[in-house]
Design an enzyme around this catalytic site. Structure first.
Site, short mmCIF file in Angstrom:
data_model
loop_
_atom_site.label_atom_id
_atom_site.label_comp_id
_atom_site.label_asym_id
_atom_site.label_seq_id
_atom_site.Cartn_x
_atom_site.Cartn_y
_atom_site.Cartn_z
N ARG A 275 0.84 -1.19 0.00
CA ARG A 275 0.00 0.00 0.00
C ARG A 275 0.88 1.24 0.00
O ARG A 275 1.84 1.34 0.77
CB ARG A 275 -0.93 0.01 1.21
CG ARG A 275 -1.94 -1.13 1.16
CD ARG A 275 -2.93 -1.11 2.29
NE ARG A 275 -3.77 -2.30 2.26
CZ ARG A 275 -4.62 -2.64 3.21
NH1 ARG A 275 -4.76 -1.86 4.28
NH2 ARG A 275 -5.33 -3.75 3.11
N ARG A 290 2.13 1.08 10.08
CA ARG A 290 1.65 1.50 8.77
C ARG A 290 2.81 1.42 7.78
O ARG A 290 3.57 2.35 7.63
CB ARG A 290 1.10 2.92 8.85
CG ARG A 290 0.19 3.30 7.70
CD ARG A 290 -0.38 4.70 7.89
NE ARG A 290 -1.25 4.79 9.03
CZ ARG A 290 -2.55 4.50 9.02
NH1 ARG A 290 -3.12 4.08 7.91
NH2 ARG A 290 -3.29 4.61 10.11
N SER A 365 -10.44 -6.00 9.69
CA SER A 365 -11.74 -5.47 9.28
C SER A 365 -12.48 -6.58 8.56
O SER A 365 -11.93 -7.20 7.65
CB SER A 365 -11.57 -4.27 8.33
OG SER A 365 -11.20 -3.11 9.03
N ARG A 403 0.66 -6.63 12.42
CA ARG A 403 0.02 -6.04 13.60
C ARG A 403 -0.15 -7.06 14.71
O ARG A 403 -0.12 -6.70 15.89
CB ARG A 403 -1.32 -5.41 13.20
CG ARG A 403 -1.10 -4.19 12.29
CD ARG A 403 -2.29 -3.27 12.23
NE ARG A 403 -1.93 -2.05 11.51
CZ ARG A 403 -2.65 -0.93 11.49
NH1 ARG A 403 -3.78 -0.88 12.19
NH2 ARG A 403 -2.26 0.12 10.80
#
Length: 439
Positions: A275, A290, A365, A403
């Site tokens: 990303r 991140r 998510s 994470r």
């Protein structure tokens, strides 16, 4: 992608759903675009129908030896033929204009999604405490990893720039162990089929899961060496490094019609993810929270509309099982309309406790997308009535490996700087139960 027929049937409901997303009414604009498309289709069809009719009339005129009439009719056919390409182009452009506008609009939220402008509108769904005493504070993961000599951001920056890391020794093994543990859990206990997908995909795949066109700036595109040496990059076909395995896993059913008895399909994969973090300047610049490159175990389900709500809860439970077995404290939040993703109808975020920051951070998510992605992919199934209908798609992290590593380091840190390894990972670590130094 939205169904223009559903919008035409109930424009007020569509606009009300967009309002919950913080958007202005769009149904009138979309219906006008559809009217223009229909008019262009009608004009092209009328042209072709007139040409077909004239062909018969010309045959009749010639048979009657009415050369003047035949010539006049042939002249009209020539004019229609000349106009044909323009009408076909207008039809294609009108269709593209409607599709492009529909593709830029986010999914409609489910009725039970809480309303809110941002993360402050999210609602607690449930929480889970670890069996161990929760650390209220502690060192951050990068402090722990660097002190152990096993986490190197400086060398990574020399190799690749910011937002990369080099893991070494037992910390590298711990990351690998986490990913393998998650895959085994989801395949052996939760019924997911493991897939090893490509991690470079074409535009069509990225469009299918709605990463394109809206989120192009967040992606990494790649060109092969021949393209770089030859014509300009803009003329070469692109491939994209996957931002998540959701893209190839969901697109496994693109352009297909499944049998209802095949459903649900449940896929899982452990892949690198990439990303650009274009909108994250200045956020989480230290550590691994991140990164431009990270590993993640993805969960994807393909199911019927009737089963998708239950499948969403099942997927959430599967992702939660990872944290329960790692004995990490976490909470589940229902995202509000202003915080959930573009393609989502409803999203649960699992947030794990990180004592170094004294807060919860997202680690998974889980989203249900309805038929939003299926329409973009043309992914359907044939129900008991024999008619094709769009599948429903779901995706979730099961979970983000980097994470999870952060959470383990911070929640299992010891006063002497060592890190205890969760017991469930011992088989993947050769029986090792503690990381104490750079071996």
């Amino acid at each position: 992608m939205h169904d223009i027929r559903a919008i035409r049937d109930n424009p007020d409901a569509f606009d009300n759903d967009l309002k919950r997303r913080g958007l202005e009414p769009l149904s009138a604009e979309l219906i006008a675009l559809d009217e223009a498309r229909k008019a262009a289709v009608s004009a092209a069809q009328a042209n072709q129908e007139r040409r077909n009719a004239l062909a018969k009339e010309i045959g009749g005129a010639k048979k009657a030896k009415d050369e003047a009439r035949a010539a006049a009719l042939m002249a009209e056919v020539a004019a229609l033929k000349e106009a044909g390409p323009g009408l076909e182009t207008a039809q294609a452009e009108a269709g593209k204009a409607l599709d492009a506008r529909l593709a830029a609009i986010p999914n409609r939220p489910k009725a039970d999604v809480p309303e809110g402008a941002d993360e402050h509108g999210n609602v607690l769904y449930r929480s889970h405490a670890s069996t161990r005493e929760r650390l209220g504070e502690g060192k951050e993961h990068f402090e722990i990893g660097e002190a152990l000599g096993l986490m190197d951001f400086e060398t990574a920056a020399k190799l690749s720039g910011s937002r990369f890391v080099v893991l070494k020794g037992r910390l590298a093994r711990l990351e690998r162990a986490l990913g393998q543990f998650m895959l085994d859990l989801h395949t052996q206990e939760h019924g997911y089929t493991e897939v090893a997908p490509p991690i470079m995909v074409r535009d069509e795949a990225m469009f299918g899961t709605a990463q394109l066109p809206k989120f192009e700036d967040d992606q990494f595109a790649v060109l092969d060496g021949e393209a770089l040496r030859g014509a300009s990059a803009s003329e070469q076909p692109r491939r994209w490094l996957v931002p998540t395995a959701e893209v190839p896993l969901t697109n496994l059913v693109r352009e297909s019609i499944l049998r209802e008895e095949e459903l649900p399909l449940r896929f899982t994969a452990l892949t690198p993810c990439f990303r650009a973090e274009a909108g994250a300047a200045g956020r989480d610049t230290r550590g691994m929270l991140r990164q431009h490159q990270f590993n993640k175990v993805e969960l994807v389900s393909i199911t019927t509309p009737e089963a998708s709500a239950d499948e969403h809860e099942r997927m959430l439970t599967s992702a939660e099982a990872v944290l329960k077995k790692l004995d990490l404290p976490y909470r589940v939040m229902t995202l509000c309309t202003g915080d959930m993703g573009f393609a989502s109808q409803k999203t649960y975020d699992i947030e794990v406790w990180v004592p170094g920051q004294k807060t919860y951070r997202e680690i998974s998510s889980c989203s249900v997308c309805g038929d939003f992605q299926a329409r973009r992919m043309q992914a359907r199934y044939r129900g008991k009535d024999g008619k094709p209908a769009y599948v429903h798609t779901l995706n979730g992290s099961g979970v983000a490996v980097g994470r999870a590593l952060i959470a383990v380091l911070e929640n299992y840190q010891n006063p002497d700087g060592s890190v205890t390894i969760p017991s469930v990972l011992a088989p993947y670590m050769g029986g090792l139960n503690r990381i104490e130094g750079p071996r």
